[in-house]
Design a protein around this motif. Structure first.
Motif, short mmCIF file in Angstrom:
data_model
loop_
_atom_site.label_atom_id
_atom_site.label_comp_id
_atom_site.label_asym_id
_atom_site.label_seq_id
_atom_site.Cartn_x
_atom_site.Cartn_y
_atom_site.Cartn_z
N UNK A 517 -21.37 53.50 -51.07
CA UNK A 517 -20.74 54.82 -51.19
C UNK A 517 -19.41 54.75 -51.93
N UNK A 518 -18.66 53.67 -51.71
CA UNK A 518 -17.38 53.53 -52.42
C UNK A 518 -17.59 53.38 -53.92
N UNK A 519 -18.61 52.59 -54.28
CA UNK A 519 -18.90 52.45 -55.71
C UNK A 519 -19.31 53.79 -56.32
N UNK A 520 -20.12 54.56 -55.59
CA UNK A 520 -20.53 55.88 -56.09
C UNK A 520 -19.35 56.83 -56.18
N UNK A 612 -10.23 39.49 -36.90
CA UNK A 612 -10.80 40.82 -37.10
C UNK A 612 -11.10 41.09 -38.57
N UNK A 613 -10.20 40.68 -39.45
CA UNK A 613 -10.44 40.87 -40.88
C UNK A 613 -11.64 40.06 -41.36
N UNK A 614 -11.90 38.95 -40.69
CA UNK A 614 -13.06 38.13 -41.05
C UNK A 614 -14.36 38.91 -40.85
N UNK A 618 -16.96 41.10 -46.11
CA UNK A 618 -17.93 41.54 -47.12
C UNK A 618 -17.57 42.91 -47.69
N UNK A 619 -16.61 43.62 -47.10
CA UNK A 619 -16.22 44.93 -47.61
C UNK A 619 -15.48 44.76 -48.93
N UNK A 620 -15.94 45.45 -49.95
CA UNK A 620 -15.38 45.25 -51.29
C UNK A 620 -13.95 45.79 -51.42
N UNK A 621 -13.60 46.74 -50.61
CA UNK A 621 -12.26 47.33 -50.65
C UNK A 621 -11.41 46.69 -49.56
N UNK A 622 -10.61 45.66 -49.94
CA UNK A 622 -9.79 44.94 -48.95
C UNK A 622 -8.75 45.86 -48.32
N UNK A 623 -8.21 46.78 -49.09
CA UNK A 623 -7.22 47.70 -48.54
C UNK A 623 -7.83 48.58 -47.46
N UNK A 624 -9.04 49.06 -47.71
CA UNK A 624 -9.73 49.87 -46.71
C UNK A 624 -10.03 49.04 -45.47
N UNK A 630 -6.32 48.01 -38.85
CA UNK A 630 -5.06 48.51 -38.32
C UNK A 630 -5.30 49.66 -37.34
N UNK A 631 -6.21 50.58 -37.69
CA UNK A 631 -6.52 51.68 -36.77
C UNK A 631 -7.14 51.16 -35.49
N UNK A 632 -8.02 50.15 -35.60
CA UNK A 632 -8.62 49.57 -34.39
C UNK A 632 -7.56 48.87 -33.54
N UNK A 633 -6.59 48.18 -34.19
CA UNK A 633 -5.52 47.51 -33.46
C UNK A 633 -4.65 48.53 -32.73
N UNK A 634 -4.39 49.68 -33.35
CA UNK A 634 -3.62 50.73 -32.68
C UNK A 634 -4.34 51.22 -31.42
N UNK A 635 -5.61 51.41 -31.53
CA UNK A 635 -6.37 51.85 -30.35
C UNK A 635 -6.35 50.77 -29.26
N UNK A 636 -6.42 49.48 -29.67
CA UNK A 636 -6.35 48.38 -28.70
C UNK A 636 -4.98 48.38 -28.01
N UNK A 637 -3.92 48.61 -28.80
CA UNK A 637 -2.58 48.65 -28.21
C UNK A 637 -2.46 49.80 -27.21
#
Length: 704
Positions: A517-520, A612-614, A618-624, A630-637
């Motif tokens: 979807x990101x490529x599209x 977690x990043x590991x 495979x996600x092509x967009x490292x920033x995403x 980061x959003x998952x870490x906020x919810x964990x906190x």
């Protein structure tokens, strides 16, 4: 009165004196009462002054008599002068009587002379009147001949084919039309024979003149070069004049249209092959068929030639038919009035519409040849991109020529049919290509990257969108018009990728679909003007996959940190004291379990983000991937802070119970026994925060 009566005399004398005194007094009073401003007094005094009379007693006594004497003398002088005037009037009276007698004699002599000369004068007057009548008749005849008859030389110029067409011819023709129109006045007279003869004669001459003009225009059209900007001015004037005879004008246009159709068709084939109709090859002309191997250029050259020829034809004919304003329209209208049987309908003549119709008829042969060649080119193509570019090129020229000629013209209709044929060919080729790609794409790549077939499809789609971007499709309908192309190219491949992702486990399923979807999205964003709907659908899929990955990363944080059992045990409980006191009895909060959870958390935190990043490598967009983690870490906190608040609340409650034991007094024995037993149990409990000392702030720092 006697002397013997002295007293009586004295009385009488006294009375007389008294009367005189009274009269004198009255006169003085009257004189003194008169105002000097009285005009009569002033005039009398002025006249007296002018006479320079001395003021003496004698003069005053003689004043009245002197004045009366002067008046009498003046009157005597006037009477004497009037006597002289009367004598002169008598002399004048006698003279007038003599003149009257003389005039009477002269009158008698004149009457006698008039009686003798009367017959001669009557005859002279009759002759003068006859002369004036003949003069007027002569002038009328000359004016009639000048107005209603033309010289033989002018008749010959108007009707003879040996005479040239020039300004003199048009002047004679206009004069004859005026004569024909004026003959209607003669038809209103009592004797209509002259009007009928003149109208018949003028009609015959007019018909001969128009026939001569018709044949001359036909001859000129055979050699007319529309490419020459200096077209014979007499042709324009001749056409405007011939328009007054609609039958001849239409016949002339039909013959002209047939000739131009043949010339333009031959010109099109000459441009294709590089040789003229007589098979003579022009070495300076590069034939269009030279690029027949390049379908797009070949089609573009043919369409460009047709467009150039149409524009040139329209401009050239426009200079012939509408360059002089509405002269042609007025000529046609005049012809319809003179030949009502030749009018096909009651509509007024539209010069521009007539021009469009003429250009349309002239280009009919080119439209047929163009349609045949382009159809052959499209049917011979097996590349969908090339076919779509050809369709876009045809659409561009269709819109351009429609603005020039209208929708009902031959070339726009041919281009509309060609565009539809090209789109059908594109859809067929794209359908076959999509079926082959779907058969080839049986499983997702092992690295979860974008499949090669999707990359190829996006590359093709980008080329298609670039071609469509330059089209003349209206802005409000661009997205709707391009939607079928997206449905034929991108959507089937995305649906196939989505089906393949269903066979994968989490998070591989979401990562693979998100990569696709990101490529599209990256390709569609470049042409967001007409891909909004598909782009919104792709964004929705991306947001759904992102939410799934956030949920997975959150799950990973909870389980690897061993916070999940603690959070699961605390979630059903409320903030009431009874629920809080139950926490010590729950398995996850036993000292050994809680100490183990603390150790697991300490071991997890240093490498938590890297681990977690590991999961999303495979996600092509490292920033995403970083944003999701980061959003998952906020919810964990937030979850950890919830656990922390509950543990602090339990410890505060236990400490409060111990303080309450020291301050209790006398009370119910049973209740005191129960409280004492509960406090004894709490004394043996260790504070939960001592076993699980990490704080939410520390967790946020370590996971930031």
């Amino acid at each position: 009165m006697s002397q013997g009566d002295p007293e009586g005399f004295g009385d009488a004398l006294g009375g007389l004196t008294t009367q005189r005194s009274a009269a004198l007094s009255n006169k003085l009073t009257g004189v003194l009462s008169v105002s000097y401003t009285d005009s009569e007094i002033r005039d009398a005094l002025r006249l007296l002054d002018q006479k320079q009379v001395s003021n003496t007693p004698d003069t005053r006594r003689q004043l009245r008599s002197n004045l009366q004497k002067e008046v009498i003398e003046c009157n005597a002088g006037i009477v004497k002068e009037f006597g002289q005037v009367a004598e002169q009037l008598k002399t004048i009276g006698s003279t007038v009587s003599s003149l009257r007698r003389c005039c009477e004699e002269m009158r008698q002599q004149v009457a006698a002379a008039r009686q003798e000369n009367a017959p001669i004068l009557d005859e002279a007057n009759a002759l003068l009147e006859q002369k004036q009548s003949l003069k007027k008749k002569k002038q009328l005849l000359e004016a009639f001949n000048k107005h209603f008859l033309l010289p033989d030389d002018d008749i010959l110029t108007l009707t003879s084919t040996n005479e040239a067409i020039d300004e003199h011819f048009f002047a004679i023709l206009a004069r004859m039309k005026q004569i024909h129109s004026d003959c209607r006045v003669l038809l209103g007279s009592e004797n209509q024979r002259l009007g009928l003869e003149l109208m018949e004669q003028s009609s015959r001459h007019l018909n001969s003149g128009y026939q001569k003009l018709y044949r001359w225009i036909q001859k000129e059209f055979m050699t007319l070069d529309l490419e020459n900007p200096n077209i014979n001015a007499f042709i324009r004037k001749s056409l405007r004049t011939l328009a007054e005879r609609p039958a001849l004008f239409e016949s002339c246009l039909d013959n002209f249209s047939e000739a131009r159709d043949s010339i333009l068709t031959d010109g099109f084939y000459s441009a294709l092959t590089g040789s003229s109709a007589d098979q003579d090859r022009d070495s300076t002309m590069k034939p269009i068929e030279f690029h027949a191997h390049d379908a797009l250029r070949y089609t573009g050259d043919m369409l460009a030639w047709a467009h150039s020829a149409t524009v040139s034809e329209r401009e050239s004919l426009g200079s012939l038919f509408i360059a002089e304003g509405d002269e042609m329209a007025r000529g046609i209208q005049a012809g319809r009035h003179s030949e009502p049987w030749s009018a096909m309908d009651g509509e007024s003549f539209d010069g521009r519409k007539a021009l469009h119709d003429l250009v349309n008829r002239n280009m009919a042969g080119v439209a047929r040849a163009l349609r045949q060649r382009v159809e052959q080119t499209v049917q011979g193509q097996d590349d969908s991109i090339t076919v779509y570019k050809i369709a876009s090129l045809i659409s561009f020229y269709r819109v351009t020529l429609t603005k020039l000629l209208g929708e009902d013209s031959f070339i726009p209709e041919a281009l509309t049919s060609l565009e539809a044929s090209a789109m059908r060919q594109f859809e067929a080729l794209q359908s076959d290509q999509t079926a082959a790609v779907q058969a080839e794409l049986t499983q997702a790549p092992s690295d979860l990257n974008v499949p090669n077939v999707l990359e190829e499809t996006l590359t093709q789609l980008k080329a298609l969108m670039k071609s469509y971007e330059s089209s003349l499709t209206p802005i409000e309908s661009r997205e709707t018009a391009f939607e079928p192309v997206l449905a034929q190219t991108l959507k089937p491949i995305l649906d196939t990728c989505e089906n393949l992702s269903k066979s994968l486990d989490t998070p591989a399923k979401e990562i693979f679909l998100l990569n696709c979807c990101l490529a599209s999205k990256g390709t569609l964003l470049q042409f967001a003007e007409f891909t909004k709907s598909t782009l919104e659908q792709t964004k929705d899929k991306i947001e759904f996959s992102e939410a799934s990955l956030v949920e997975y990363q959150h799950y990973f944080f909870l389980h690897v940190s061993d916070l999940h059992p603690i959070l699961t045990a605390l979630t059903p409980l409320t903030d009431s004291n009874d629920d809080l006191l139950q926490i010590h009895g729950l398995p996850p909060f036993e000292p050994a379990a809680l100490a183990q959870a603390k150790q697991t958390l300490d071991d997890f935190l240093p490498s938590a983000l890297m681990d977690a990043m590991e999961n999303l490598k495979e996600l092509t967009d490292a920033e995403l991937a970083g944003e999701i983690t980061s959003e998952a870490a906020d919810r964990f906190c937030e979850d950890f802070e919830f656990v922390e608040r509950r543990l602090v609340a339990v410890d505060d409650l236990v400490e409060g119970e111990e303080d309450g034991e020291r301050s209790d007094g006398q009370g119910d024995d049973d209740e005191e026994e129960k409280d004492r037993s509960r406090r004894e149990r709490m004394k043996d409990l260790a504070p939960l925060r001592s076993l699980y000392p990490r704080t939410g702030a520390e967790i946020r720092v370590l996971l930031s």
